[in-house]
Design an enzyme around this catalytic site. Structure first.
Site, PDB file in Angstrom:
ATOM      1  CG  ASP A  98       8.480  -4.498  -3.123  1.00 26.40           C
ATOM      2  OD1 ASP A  98       7.785  -5.468  -3.462  1.00 26.40           O
ATOM      3  OD2 ASP A  98       8.141  -3.703  -2.228  1.00 26.40           O
ATOM      4  CG  HIS A 206       6.015  -1.800   2.006  1.00 32.42           C
ATOM      5  ND1 HIS A 206       6.298  -3.136   1.873  1.00 32.42           N
ATOM      6  CD2 HIS A 206       6.509  -1.205   0.887  1.00 32.42           C
ATOM      7  CE1 HIS A 206       6.928  -3.350   0.727  1.00 32.42           C
ATOM      8  NE2 HIS A 206       7.069  -2.190   0.111  1.00 32.42           N
ATOM      9  CG  PHE A 207       2.444   4.080   4.055  1.00 33.10           C
ATOM     10  CD1 PHE A 207       1.161   4.544   3.789  1.00 33.10           C
ATOM     11  CD2 PHE A 207       3.454   4.429   3.166  1.00 33.10           C
ATOM     12  CE1 PHE A 207       0.883   5.317   2.672  1.00 33.10           C
ATOM     13  CE2 PHE A 207       3.184   5.209   2.040  1.00 33.10           C
ATOM     14  CZ  PHE A 207       1.895   5.643   1.797  1.00 33.10           C
ATOM     15  CD  GLU A 209      -0.468   8.636   4.967  1.00 35.39           C
ATOM     16  OE1 GLU A 209       0.746   8.474   5.228  1.00 35.39           O
ATOM     17  OE2 GLU A 209      -0.863   9.357   4.032  1.00 35.39           O
ATOM     18  N   PRO A 380       2.401   9.390  -2.792  1.00 29.95           N
ATOM     19  CG  PRO A 380       2.390   7.277  -1.862  1.00 29.95           C
ATOM     20  CD  PRO A 380       2.653   8.000  -3.138  1.00 29.95           C
ATOM     21  N   GLY A 381       3.730  11.316  -0.057  1.00 25.77           N
ATOM     22  CA  GLY A 381       4.912  12.004   0.443  1.00 25.77           C
ATOM     23  C   GLY A 381       5.464  11.243   1.633  1.00 25.77           C
ATOM     24  CG  MET A 383       5.846   9.542   8.772  1.00 23.80           C
ATOM     25  SD  MET A 383       6.180   8.368  10.113  1.00 23.80           S
ATOM     26  CE  MET A 383       7.401   7.307   9.363  1.00 23.80           C
ATOM     27  CG  HIS A 406       7.682   6.173  -6.803  1.00 25.14           C
ATOM     28  ND1 HIS A 406       8.782   7.014  -6.719  1.00 25.14           N
ATOM     29  CD2 HIS A 406       7.914   5.168  -5.917  1.00 25.14           C
ATOM     30  CE1 HIS A 406       9.631   6.521  -5.830  1.00 25.14           C
ATOM     31  NE2 HIS A 406       9.141   5.416  -5.321  1.00 25.14           N
ATOM     32  N   GLY A 407       6.496   9.215  -5.712  1.00 30.67           N
ATOM     33  CA  GLY A 407       6.494   9.606  -4.308  1.00 30.67           C
ATOM     34  C   GLY A 407       7.376  10.823  -4.116  1.00 30.67           C
TER      35      GLY A 407
END
Length: 483
Positions: A98, A206-207, A209, A380-381, A383, A406-407
């Protein structure tokens, strides 16, 4: 398979696999992690992959792994490696399938009270307006010629065609365009796979938020980024969809033939590579740049529909609601940069796979409006945990080629999550935290359950304690869109 190799402690947040652990290593591997994180890292054998990367021809400095590291294709996810730009090799496994999967953060002038009772409506509107899920298609019918222009121009094409504002480009890494992109190196199959998907979220992790700024850690940096406590923000995480996947697939096949033809010895065939100066390496780099541009255009188009969704629900214009892009960062990419190695500044190609650029204050590649604070790093953590906004520090230039995490990073495979967790438990947990979850298929949610991820607080603590970045703000989720 658990890793049982040598791991020497450097300090509270760094661990070394010494050169020589794997045949062909020309340097060491360094893992950023706290002591409590080490058993999980060793359990999924990501350390072995970090050691394997130290065999990459032309590597300079150390093979690096961020604290969110976990098993990947060739490189571990969370891996960073720089190679000499003149005689080093580029490896698709060091970028991932990706290409330019990344994160975009948008701010608003709205406060939590302004959206009280409207979070569900906003989340539903986002789900309606932005295609998501496995194989999802974009809203607009984009011609094949336009796809080739997107591959070349990235976010600039999207803004030029009415999908956003000119100032969005100033808040995007590389202004949303890798200028070395050349669509002649992208196959017709990759173009066709990208044909119907641009402007869509996709599936997996993917999201989109809707968040509220829960805490400010650095008032000056937050003010520079346009963030304040109680403010509503929107976070987007997605990449280059089928187009980027096909680019990686096509060029991996070419690289595999290259290593066979040239009898290159690598500890893992998934590290297939070619010198950046070779025809094969140069072709992949130009195609990878196209994939990165596709991803930036994709997130730019999604930004346009996010603004439209807020306008529809809030009955106000995006401009008057202050819906500006804070920043857009790539975390699956290779970049030509200049770094100090062993006391000398040299040109390198930095592979970042599941790692974010984290340049410090004053760096020329940080947008001028943020140069006093450092580059925004969006982490991001899971959800239910929300997102950290960090800023790069000089320590990143000294220790990690200007890189940070990155997360949160996975601790459970997607298959294990699907087999061992329950959708009902996930949804009940989200409801208990007053987070509205809108999603499609159960599996796409279940394999992304919070239990499948590491504790983002621990990951960020390592990054900050190491001096790679500093905390600026923390965002708490209110509504989540998943494919």
């Amino acid at each position: 398979m658990a890793w049982k190799g040598v791991l020497n402690r450097i300090d509270d947040n760094r661990w070394e696999i010494p050169e020589g652990h794997v045949k062909g290593m020309t340097t060491n591997a360094v893992i950023f992690a706290s002591e409590p994180m080490i058993p999980q890292i060793m359990a999924d054998n990501a350390a072995e992959q970090a050691a394997n990367v130290a065999c990459l021809p032309g590597i300079v400095g150390s093979s690096l792994a961020m604290p969110d590291v976990h098993w990947g294709y060739g490189f571990p996810i969370g891996g960073v490696a720089a190679v000499d730009a003149n005689d080093g090799c580029i490896s698709p496994g060091g970028i991932g399938f990706d290409i330019n999967c990344g994160v975009r953060l948008m701010r608003t002038d709205l406060l939590a009270d302004d959206v009280k009772g409207k979070v569900r409506d906003l989340t539903d509107e986002l789900y309606r307006n932005i295609p998501s899920g496995l194989g999802s298609k974009g809203i607009e019918k984009i011609s094949e010629q336009s796809i080739r222009e997107i591959l070349t121009d990235g976010s600039g094409w999207a803004v030029g065609n009415g999908y956003g504002w000119e100032r969005d480009l100033d808040a995007t890494e590389e202004r949303g365009c890798m200028t070395d992109a050349d669509a002649a190196h992208v196959s017709d199959k990759a173009v066709k796979r990208g044909f119907g998907q641009v402007g869509s979220l996709g599936s997996g992790n993917h999201f989109i938020e809707i968040d509220v700024v829960e805490k400010i850690y650095d008032v000056d940096a937050a003010r520079t980024f346009g963030l304040e406590e109680g403010q509503i923000t929107v976070t987007v995480h997605c990449g280059s969809r089928g187009c980027g996947h096909q680019i990686a697939t096509d060029h991996l096949q070419v690289m595999e033939q290259y290593i066979k033809r040239n009898r290159m010895e690598l500890p893992d065939r998934q590290l297939a590579c070619a010198p950046l100066s070779s025809k094969e390496g140069d072709s992949y780099y130009k195609a990878m740049s196209c994939g990165a541009n596709y991803a930036w255009a994709n997130r730019q188009m999604i930004t346009h529909w996010i603004r439209g969704s807020f306008e529809s629900v809030m009955k106000n214009s995006a401009e008057s609601m202050g819906m500006d892009v804070v920043y857009d960062v790539a975390h699956n990419i290779a970049k030509k940069e200049r770094h100090e190695v062993d006391g000398n500044f040299i040109d390198v190609l930095v592979h970042r796979k599941g790692a974010t650029r984290a340049f410090p204050a004053g760096h020329a590649d940080v947008p001028s409006s943020y140069r006093s604070a450092g580059q925004p790093v969006i982490v991001p953590g899971d959800m239910s945990a929300g997102t950290y906004v960090l800023a790069g520090l000089p320590g990143a230039m000294e220790m990690s080629f200007g890189s940070a995490c990155h997360g949160a990073g996975r601790k459970m495979s997607r298959k294990a999550a699907f087999n061992n967790l329950k959708v009902s438990d996930l949804r009940n947990s989200m409801d208990a935290k007053n987070i509205y979850l809108k999603s499609g298929a159960d599996q796409s949610v279940l394999d992304e359950a919070p239990e499948a991820y590491k504790d983002v607080d621990q990951v960020v603590a390592v990054v900050c304690d190491s001096g790679l970045a500093k905390k600026v703000a923390r965002l708490r989720p209110l509504g989540v869109v998943k494919g």
